[in-house]
Every structure is written in structure tokens, then in C-alpha cells.
Scaffold this active site. Sequence first.
Site, mmCIF file in Angstrom:
data_model
loop_
_atom_site.group_PDB
_atom_site.id
_atom_site.type_symbol
_atom_site.label_atom_id
_atom_site.label_comp_id
_atom_site.label_asym_id
_atom_site.label_seq_id
_atom_site.Cartn_x
_atom_site.Cartn_y
_atom_site.Cartn_z
ATOM 1 N N TYR A 154 15.771 -39.224 28.483
ATOM 2 C CA TYR A 154 15.496 -40.595 28.949
ATOM 3 C C TYR A 154 14.084 -41.024 28.527
ATOM 4 O O TYR A 154 13.870 -42.148 28.065
ATOM 5 C CB TYR A 154 15.641 -40.606 30.473
ATOM 6 N N ALA A 155 13.127 -40.110 28.677
ATOM 7 C CA ALA A 155 11.747 -40.441 28.292
ATOM 8 C C ALA A 155 11.669 -40.718 26.787
ATOM 9 O O ALA A 155 11.014 -41.673 26.357
ATOM 10 C CB ALA A 155 10.797 -39.305 28.680
ATOM 11 N N ALA A 156 12.353 -39.896 25.989
ATOM 12 C CA ALA A 156 12.334 -40.100 24.533
ATOM 13 C C ALA A 156 12.872 -41.485 24.196
ATOM 14 O O ALA A 156 12.304 -42.217 23.374
ATOM 15 C CB ALA A 156 13.156 -39.019 23.844
#
Length: 246
Positions: A154-156
Amino acid sequence: MRLKGKVAIITGAAQGIGAATALKFAQEGAIVAACDRNAEALGAVVEACRQAGAQASAFCVDMSDRERVDEMVATVRDRYKRIDVLVNNAGITRDARLQKMTLKQFDDVIDVNLRAVFHASQAVADGMIAQGSGVILNASSVVGIYGNFGQTNYAAAKFGVIGFTKTWSRELGPKGIRVNAVAPGFVDTPILATIPAEVLEKMRADVPLGRLGKPEEVANVYAFLASDEASYVNGAVIEVAGGMTL
Ligand code: NAD
């Protein structure tokens, strides 16, 4: 009515922030093309937009399927003759720590939260360039600025969305198209359903305003950014997080 007559595609519009955004845009006079893969819930949102007096259509589409996205964009353009606003809101989570994250979890989140943003934006860009105006709004997250435990995928994707935003604001700004991102904190929608109650409580305690956000509070920011009131806002990442990152 700040969006009177503007044709807006909103992805992930069947629930949560997307549904609130579709309704807000309808109330502001937009013509709403609401997209989601959940047809049933989407129908209710489109009905609510119509009740608010707007023209609205439902498009049942998996935004990670490029062919279907191209078809949907072509249909919206045929039906309404232009596309003024794209809100790339559809998103999912498949959380796991780095060592435990499966390739499927990684790919699923990248496909919806990053690749689909590319698909839809590429599909609308030529038309916006030809008309000399347009707005693209991307759903990032505070996780796309600071990272988060258990959210490698999700962060990527959410960091990537900020990269898209800054790149496209440079590429498309000269053509009259503004591109901005919104980075919500923790907003009370079904996406938080998998988070344990004690973790949610800690999140709430970390917010100076002392509560989670409401979907409408993010929708209000999208409406501002989509409107001509934001005519000099380009390449920005607007946090809507109640001050939780301070
Ligand atoms: P949600 O789960 O309530 O709604 C997401 C919607 O997207 C659903 O209707 C779902 O069916 C749809 N969707 C998912 N995959 C799709 C696909 N492949 N094609 C079409 N539709 C698809 O989520 P939400 O909380 O409203 O979040 C909306 C956006 O805001 C997401 O991008 C999310 O990452 C981001 N965001 C949410 C929060 C939060 O706390 N709620 C915080 C930061 C960012």
C-alpha cells in the site's frame, strides 16, 4: 454550485470516500460517472446523485482492467461529450509484514492502487489536452508520505501516486490540466474494517482533533480541488488527516 456542468469520473464510488465524493459532486452540479466493481452498491449511489438533481451514470468496471477502463472512458466521452474531472479514488488494502506478504497481496494492491490510476489517467489525458482543460485528482494517503507498519504494498502504491501527481502536474500543467493528490489520514470507511479495535483507538488518540475523519470531509477537499476555486493549485499533496502527522 461549484462544479456546475462539469463531467466527473469518480472511481471506487460505491462506498466510503468515493460514494461521498460522488454525492458531493452531484450536489455541486457535476455530471457524475460513478465507477466501481460493486454494481449493487454503485446503483444506490447513482440513485442518490440523481435524487440530488444531478445527471449520473453507473459503470461497473474493474479499474485494473485496462480494456474495460478504456471502454468506460470512451462511453463517458460519447455520452457527455467531454471529461472535466477524474478522481482516481478506488483502492484496496492487503496488509502483511514484509516477510509474510505474498506476491498476490503485493500485486493486487499495486494493480488497483497504482496501475489503475495510470490506466484511467492515460485514458482521459488526450481528451483533456484537446479541450485545453481538466483536473486529475489522485487518492494517496498519509501512508504514502510516512509509510506504515504492515503496508509495504500500500505504501509503495501511495508513494507512487504522489510521484504520478508531481510528474503529471509538470507534463500536463502547460496544457491547462491540474493534477493534485489528497492524502487522507484515517477516515471512517469500510477500508478500516480489518484494523483491530485497539489499533483504531490508538490511531484516534494520535489525532489532535481526537477522532477519525468522515468520508464527507475528504469529499469536500476533492470538490474544492475539482473546482475553479483551486485554479492555481497544481502538483500539491493535500493532507486531510486532522493533524495526525504533526
Ligand atoms: P472503501 O474500501 O470504503 O471503498 C473503496 C471502493 O473502491 C469500494 O467501493 C470498492 O469496491 C472499490 N474498488 C476497489 N477495487 C476496485 C477496482 N479494482 N475497480 C473498481 N473499484 C474498486 O475505501 P475508502 O476508505 O473509501 O478509500 C478510498 C480511497 O482513499 C482509497 O484509495 C484508499 O486507499 C484511500 N484512503 C483511505 C483512507 C481511510 O482511512 N479510509 C486513508 C487514506 C487513503
